[in-house]
Scaffold this active site. Structure first.
Site, PDB file in Angstrom:
ATOM      1  N   SER A  24      35.355  32.958  37.396  1.00  0.00           N
ATOM      2  CA  SER A  24      35.671  32.308  38.667  1.00  0.00           C
ATOM      3  C   SER A  24      37.190  32.255  38.828  1.00  0.00           C
ATOM      4  O   SER A  24      37.905  33.034  38.193  1.00  0.00           O
ATOM      5  CB  SER A  24      35.036  30.916  38.716  1.00  0.00           C
ATOM      6  OG  SER A  24      35.075  30.406  40.024  1.00  0.00           O
ATOM      7  N   ASN A  25      37.683  31.363  39.654  1.00  0.00           N
ATOM      8  CA  ASN A  25      39.130  31.244  39.867  1.00  0.00           C
ATOM      9  C   ASN A  25      39.482  29.795  40.206  1.00  0.00           C
ATOM     10  O   ASN A  25      38.604  28.938  40.242  1.00  0.00           O
ATOM     11  CB  ASN A  25      39.592  32.210  40.964  1.00  0.00           C
ATOM     12  CG  ASN A  25      38.861  31.962  42.268  1.00  0.00           C
ATOM     13  OD1 ASN A  25      38.987  30.912  42.879  1.00  0.00           O
ATOM     14  ND2 ASN A  25      38.044  32.928  42.684  1.00  0.00           N
ATOM     15  N   ARG A  26      40.765  29.527  40.475  1.00  0.00           N
ATOM     16  CA  ARG A  26      41.257  28.149  40.592  1.00  0.00           C
ATOM     17  C   ARG A  26      41.002  27.498  41.957  1.00  0.00           C
ATOM     18  O   ARG A  26      41.383  26.338  42.161  1.00  0.00           O
ATOM     19  CB  ARG A  26      42.766  28.124  40.335  1.00  0.00           C
ATOM     20  CG  ARG A  26      43.139  28.295  38.884  1.00  0.00           C
ATOM     21  CD  ARG A  26      44.645  28.385  38.724  1.00  0.00           C
ATOM     22  NE  ARG A  26      45.346  27.254  39.277  1.00  0.00           N
ATOM     23  CZ  ARG A  26      46.623  27.272  39.676  1.00  0.00           C
ATOM     24  NH1 ARG A  26      47.328  28.388  39.586  1.00  0.00           N
ATOM     25  NH2 ARG A  26      47.191  26.198  40.168  1.00  0.00           N
ATOM     26  N   SER A  27      40.397  28.205  42.884  1.00  0.00           N
ATOM     27  CA  SER A  27      40.207  27.624  44.219  1.00  0.00           C
ATOM     28  C   SER A  27      39.406  26.317  44.154  1.00  0.00           C
ATOM     29  O   SER A  27      38.392  26.234  43.457  1.00  0.00           O
ATOM     30  CB  SER A  27      39.471  28.631  45.102  1.00  0.00           C
ATOM     31  OG  SER A  27      39.108  28.021  46.319  1.00  0.00           O
ATOM     32  N   ALA A  86      38.013  32.073  48.094  1.00  0.00           N
ATOM     33  CA  ALA A  86      38.605  32.961  47.080  1.00  0.00           C
ATOM     34  C   ALA A  86      37.422  33.644  46.386  1.00  0.00           C
ATOM     35  O   ALA A  86      36.903  33.166  45.377  1.00  0.00           O
ATOM     36  CB  ALA A  86      39.433  32.147  46.099  1.00  0.00           C
TER      37      ALA A  86
END
Ligand code: C5P
Length: 215
Positions: free
Chosen positions: A21-24, A88
């Protein structure tokens, strides 16, 4: 207007407990949804996994992966005047998702990935006179990449933000963005609360829709 907004990250599962995943955090998309609902628009928010309350008056559809987000946006789009993609979306997903938790000893140090579809590009043939807005989170000078993506994704507006600053981009309540439109010079905005950025985008959507209806 009927406005469809995506927000947050997507999760791409390797097995029932592990994901990419990512930091969004979804704050920017939820702020656009709040601003749009406050202005009296009919708003649907397609949200990835985030820890945020649904803004008043907004219809929320929760999704997890990029493929689920694509399916939901594709199904909903025909009923909307505008699509604002703040999500994102994870660029890659594991080639295989195990049904049971993988044992450490059975895992390889190399993860096989495959690309996720680009939601905006996939939906471009269905755009018609709908307004498409994208976000470009970049480090360093965001403008070159953002204007390349504006053209590649056939957008009406690209909101470029520099996520390398501590007071802009992921996790924080403020954002520093530049608005890019085809054939116009970039419009840099000052450091603003995300809700204020959301209001500016909604205002832009209203003016754009007014011009499209008149044409
Ligand atoms: O990830 P990227 O910088 O290309 O994102 C730019 C825009 O494209 C964002 O609005 C994002 O929501 C959208 N996007 C998409 N499908 C993807 C990746 C990004 O629609 N698979």
């Amino acid at each position: 207007m009927k406005i469809l907004i995506t927000a947050g990250p997507t999760r791409e599962f390797l097995d029932p407990v592990r994901f990419l995943s990512n930091r969004s955090t979804g704050k920017m998309g939820f702020a656009v949804a709040t601003a749009a609902a406050e202005a009296g628009h009919s708003v649907t928010l397609v949200a990835g996994p985030v820890q945020l309350d649904t803004p008043n008056g907004v219809c929320r559809l929760d999704v997890v992966s990029a493929l689920e987000m694509l399916d939901t946006v594709q199904r909903e789009l025909p009923a909307y005047d505008a699509l604002v993609m703040t999500a994102a979306v994870a660029d890659w997903r594991p080639k295989r998702t195990a049904a049971e938790k993988l044992k450490k000893r059975d895992m390889s140090a190399v993860l096989e990935l495959e690309p996720n579809p680009d939601i905006l590009k996939t939906l471009l043939p269905q755009k018609g006179d709908r307004i498409f807005v994208g976000f470009a989170a970049e480090t360093g000078d965001p403008l070159a990449e953002a204007s390349r993506k504006l053209a590649a994704k056939g957008l009406d507006l690209m909101v470029a933000n520099d996520v390398s600053r501590p007071d802009a981009g992921f996790e924080v309540d403020t954002n520093l963005v530049t608005l890019l439109m085809p054939d116009n010079s970039p419009v840099p905005l000052p450091l603003l609360n995300k809700l204020e950025v959301g209001r500016i985008i909604v205002d832009w959507l209203e003016r754009k829709k007014g011009r499209t209806d008149k044409a």
